[in-house]
Design a protein around this motif. Structure first.
Motif, PDB file in Angstrom:
ATOM      1  N   THR A 149       0.813  -1.226   0.000  1.00 10.70           N
ATOM      2  CA  THR A 149       0.000   0.000   0.000  1.00 10.70           C
ATOM      3  C   THR A 149       0.839   1.265   0.000  1.00 10.70           C
ATOM      4  O   THR A 149       0.363   2.325  -0.402  1.00 10.70           O
ATOM      5  CB  THR A 149      -0.933   0.035   1.219  1.00 10.70           C
ATOM      6  OG1 THR A 149      -0.161  -0.120   2.413  1.00 10.70           O
ATOM      7  CG2 THR A 149      -1.962  -1.088   1.133  1.00 10.70           C
ATOM      8  N   GLU A 171      -1.389  -4.631   2.916  1.00 11.89           N
ATOM      9  CA  GLU A 171      -2.571  -5.295   3.459  1.00 11.89           C
ATOM     10  C   GLU A 171      -2.415  -6.805   3.317  1.00 11.89           C
ATOM     11  O   GLU A 171      -2.248  -7.324   2.215  1.00 11.89           O
ATOM     12  CB  GLU A 171      -3.830  -4.818   2.726  1.00 11.89           C
ATOM     13  CG  GLU A 171      -4.168  -3.358   3.002  1.00 11.89           C
ATOM     14  CD  GLU A 171      -5.448  -2.911   2.319  1.00 11.89           C
ATOM     15  OE1 GLU A 171      -5.840  -3.568   1.325  1.00 11.89           O
ATOM     16  OE2 GLU A 171      -6.049  -1.923   2.773  1.00 11.89           O
ATOM     17  N   THR A 173      -4.169 -10.398   3.808  1.00  9.75           N
ATOM     18  CA  THR A 173      -5.494 -11.019   3.897  1.00  9.75           C
ATOM     19  C   THR A 173      -5.347 -12.501   4.180  1.00  9.75           C
ATOM     20  O   THR A 173      -4.728 -13.240   3.408  1.00  9.75           O
ATOM     21  CB  THR A 173      -6.298 -10.818   2.595  1.00  9.75           C
ATOM     22  OG1 THR A 173      -6.446  -9.420   2.340  1.00  9.75           O
ATOM     23  CG2 THR A 173      -7.674 -11.454   2.718  1.00  9.75           C
ATOM     24  N   THR A 178      -8.757  -8.827   6.255  1.00  9.35           N
ATOM     25  CA  THR A 178      -7.628  -8.010   5.830  1.00  9.35           C
ATOM     26  C   THR A 178      -7.175  -7.088   6.961  1.00  9.35           C
ATOM     27  O   THR A 178      -7.990  -6.414   7.592  1.00  9.35           O
ATOM     28  CB  THR A 178      -8.005  -7.165   4.602  1.00  9.35           C
ATOM     29  OG1 THR A 178      -8.399  -8.041   3.534  1.00  9.35           O
ATOM     30  CG2 THR A 178      -6.825  -6.316   4.137  1.00  9.35           C
ATOM     31  N   THR A 180      -3.773  -4.276   8.028  1.00  6.61           N
ATOM     32  CA  THR A 180      -2.574  -3.565   7.599  1.00  6.61           C
ATOM     33  C   THR A 180      -1.386  -4.035   8.431  1.00  6.61           C
ATOM     34  O   THR A 180      -1.462  -4.093   9.661  1.00  6.61           O
ATOM     35  CB  THR A 180      -2.747  -2.051   7.752  1.00  6.61           C
ATOM     36  OG1 THR A 180      -3.816  -1.626   6.903  1.00  6.61           O
ATOM     37  CG2 THR A 180      -1.475  -1.315   7.340  1.00  6.61           C
TER      38      THR A 180
END
Length: 234
Positions: A149, A171, A173, A178, A180
């Protein structure tokens, strides 16, 4: 004679109890040290520079372009189990990893890595079945992903074979959830190829994953997502 028989019987019973207690203690240790063996080391970069790639900054002067995850990559997890009071480190891995990265000069602009969770395996098929069906629900969420990101900027021009340490935020998942995360990466370049390795600390509950506790064995609530990526130009 009867008294002697009772003494012998009591001695046998006591011996059985001592042996049983010893087995209960030694069994998990034997499992850890002889059956499972030492856990694989956390991944680090291992690229040996190609002598035909050139030397110094000149060989790494232009990283701009698209890169892909190549053969030889792997990803997985590392957790600590407690088996009847004995700590056992478990590592699960798969080579079913894909991904793309985009570099502009010394900046990693984008990266997306996908892991086939259903193919992650350890030394135990029973553990793997629980991991896939109960913990990760791979029927509904067969893959895990990491998407960068924030751009990652190198501190300087990398030299072939020189390991750099950088931080990447993205991120992660897992099981459809999800979060950060920020991960410290080791990276090394070998001309037209390279390698990136790292470990992401996670808390399972953050991803809706319940660490199993079956009485005789329990899993710590925290662990690591690990990866080693071989990279080549697209």
């Amino acid at each position: 004679m009867q008294k002697r028989t009772k003494i012998i019987t009591a001695s046998i019973v006591a011996g059985v109890l001592v042996l049983g207690a010893t087995a209960a203690i030694a069994g998990p240790i034997i499992y850890r040290d002889l059956i499972v063996g030492p856990a694989a080391d956390a991944p680090t970069v291992t690229v040996t520079p190609n002598p035909d790639a050139g030397e110094g900054d000149a060989a790494a002067s232009d990283l701009t372009g698209s890169w892909t995850v190549a053969d030889g990559s792997f990803a997985g997890y590392r957790v600590d189990e407690v088996l009847n009071g004995t700590d056992v480190t478990v590592v699960g891995r798969t080579d079913q990893v894909t991904g793309t990265l985009a570099v502009d000069d010394l900046t990693l602009d984008t990266a997306e890595i996908t892991v086939d969770v259903a193919s992650i395996a350890t030394d135990s098929s029973n553990r793997d079945d629980y991991f896939r069906q109960n913990a990760m629900n791979v029927a509904a969420h067969p893959t895990a992903t990491f998407v960068l990101t924030d751009a990652v900027v190198s501190d300087g021009q990398p030299a072939v074979g020189e390991v750099q340490t950088v931080q990447a935020t993205g991120e992660l998942t897992l099981a459809g959830v999800t979060q950060t995360v920020t991960v410290e990466l080791e990276a090394v370049l070998d001309g037209e190829t390279g390698q990136v390795a790292g470990s992401i600390p996670i808390t399972f509950a953050d991803y809706g994953v319940e660490a199993p506790n079956l009485g005789f064995v329990s899993v710590e609530p925290d662990g690591f997502v690990e990866f080693s990526l071989q990279l080549e130009r697209a």
